[in-house]
Design a protein around this motif. Structure first.
Motif, short mmCIF file in Angstrom:
data_model
loop_
_atom_site.label_atom_id
_atom_site.label_comp_id
_atom_site.label_asym_id
_atom_site.label_seq_id
_atom_site.Cartn_x
_atom_site.Cartn_y
_atom_site.Cartn_z
N VAL A 1 58.13 48.56 -33.75
CA VAL A 1 56.98 48.64 -34.67
C VAL A 1 56.33 47.27 -34.80
O VAL A 1 55.10 47.15 -34.75
N GLU A 2 57.13 46.23 -34.95
CA GLU A 2 56.58 44.86 -35.07
C GLU A 2 55.79 44.49 -33.81
O GLU A 2 54.71 43.92 -33.91
N ARG A 3 56.36 44.78 -32.66
CA ARG A 3 55.68 44.44 -31.39
C ARG A 3 54.38 45.20 -31.24
O ARG A 3 53.37 44.64 -30.82
N LEU A 4 54.39 46.49 -31.59
CA LEU A 4 53.17 47.30 -31.46
C LEU A 4 52.10 46.85 -32.44
O LEU A 4 50.93 46.76 -32.10
N ASN A 5 52.50 46.55 -33.68
CA ASN A 5 51.51 46.07 -34.65
C ASN A 5 50.94 44.72 -34.23
O ASN A 5 49.75 44.46 -34.44
N GLY B 1 57.28 48.23 -21.10
CA GLY B 1 58.27 47.15 -21.14
C GLY B 1 59.62 47.60 -21.67
O GLY B 1 60.63 46.97 -21.35
N ILE B 2 59.67 48.67 -22.47
CA ILE B 2 60.96 49.18 -22.95
C ILE B 2 61.47 50.31 -22.07
O ILE B 2 62.46 50.95 -22.38
N GLY B 3 60.77 50.56 -20.97
CA GLY B 3 61.20 51.59 -20.04
C GLY B 3 60.61 52.95 -20.29
O GLY B 3 61.05 53.94 -19.74
N MET B 4 59.60 53.02 -21.15
CA MET B 4 58.98 54.30 -21.45
C MET B 4 57.84 54.53 -20.45
O MET B 4 56.70 54.25 -20.72
N HIS B 5 58.21 55.08 -19.29
CA HIS B 5 57.25 55.27 -18.22
C HIS B 5 56.66 56.67 -18.19
O HIS B 5 55.87 57.00 -17.32
N CYS B 6 57.03 57.51 -19.14
CA CYS B 6 56.58 58.90 -19.14
C CYS B 6 55.52 59.13 -20.23
O CYS B 6 55.53 60.15 -20.90
N LEU B 7 54.61 58.20 -20.39
CA LEU B 7 53.62 58.31 -21.46
C LEU B 7 52.71 59.51 -21.31
O LEU B 7 52.18 60.01 -22.29
N THR C 1 57.91 60.34 -32.23
CA THR C 1 57.60 59.21 -33.11
C THR C 1 58.07 57.90 -32.49
O THR C 1 58.89 57.90 -31.56
N ILE C 2 57.58 56.81 -33.04
CA ILE C 2 58.03 55.49 -32.60
C ILE C 2 59.55 55.37 -32.76
O ILE C 2 60.24 54.87 -31.88
N ALA C 3 60.07 55.84 -33.88
CA ALA C 3 61.52 55.76 -34.14
C ALA C 3 62.30 56.55 -33.09
O ALA C 3 63.32 56.08 -32.58
N GLU C 4 61.82 57.75 -32.74
CA GLU C 4 62.50 58.55 -31.73
C GLU C 4 62.46 57.88 -30.37
O GLU C 4 63.47 57.85 -29.65
N HIS D 1 43.11 49.25 -28.00
CA HIS D 1 44.33 48.49 -27.69
C HIS D 1 45.24 49.19 -26.69
O HIS D 1 46.38 48.80 -26.52
N ILE D 2 44.73 50.21 -26.01
CA ILE D 2 45.58 51.03 -25.15
C ILE D 2 46.33 50.23 -24.08
O ILE D 2 47.51 50.48 -23.84
N ASP D 3 45.69 49.27 -23.46
CA ASP D 3 46.36 48.49 -22.41
C ASP D 3 47.54 47.70 -22.97
O ASP D 3 48.61 47.67 -22.36
N ASP D 4 47.34 47.07 -24.13
CA ASP D 4 48.41 46.28 -24.73
C ASP D 4 49.55 47.16 -25.23
O ASP D 4 50.72 46.83 -25.08
N ILE D 5 49.21 48.31 -25.82
CA ILE D 5 50.22 49.24 -26.31
C ILE D 5 51.02 49.79 -25.14
O ILE D 5 52.25 49.84 -25.18
N ALA D 6 50.33 50.20 -24.09
CA ALA D 6 51.02 50.73 -22.91
C ALA D 6 51.94 49.68 -22.30
O ALA D 6 53.06 50.00 -21.88
N GLU D 7 51.52 48.43 -22.28
CA GLU D 7 52.36 47.36 -21.74
C GLU D 7 53.66 47.23 -22.52
O GLU D 7 54.74 47.08 -21.93
N VAL D 8 53.58 47.30 -23.85
CA VAL D 8 54.79 47.22 -24.68
C VAL D 8 55.70 48.42 -24.39
O VAL D 8 56.90 48.26 -24.20
N LEU D 9 55.11 49.61 -24.35
CA LEU D 9 55.92 50.81 -24.12
C LEU D 9 56.53 50.82 -22.72
O LEU D 9 57.71 51.15 -22.57
#
Length: 68
Positions: free
Chosen positions: A60-64, A29-35, A44-47, A19-27
């Motif tokens: 968490v809902e979006r990633l699941n 999408g929130i501006g997390m470009h430093c994966l 963590t997801i919370a952090e 699911h890496i492509d879909d997970i990366a797209e979500v991340l």
């Protein structure tokens, strides 16, 4: 991958090759470009949600949803 929670590490998410492509797209999408950043591997997801101004439960809902 097991159920994603707020305590799931970003690094663990990125190792989910199915699911890496879909997970990366979500991340991205929130501006997390430093994966690829070493620090994100131990975050963590919370952090990540707090840093990027999104509710952890929502992230968490979006990633699941994309990992189903």
């Amino acid at each position: 991958m097991a159920q994603i929670t707020q305590d799931t590490m970003i690094g663990d998410l990125l190792r989910d090759q199915e699911h890496i492509d879909d997970i990366a797209e979500v991340l991205f999408g929130i501006g997390m470009h430093c994966l690829g950043c070493p620090a994100s591997q131990m975050e963590t997801i919370a952090e990540a949600a707090m840093v990027h101004g999104i509710e952890p439960e929502e992230l968490v809902e979006r990633l699941n949803a994309v990992a189903e």
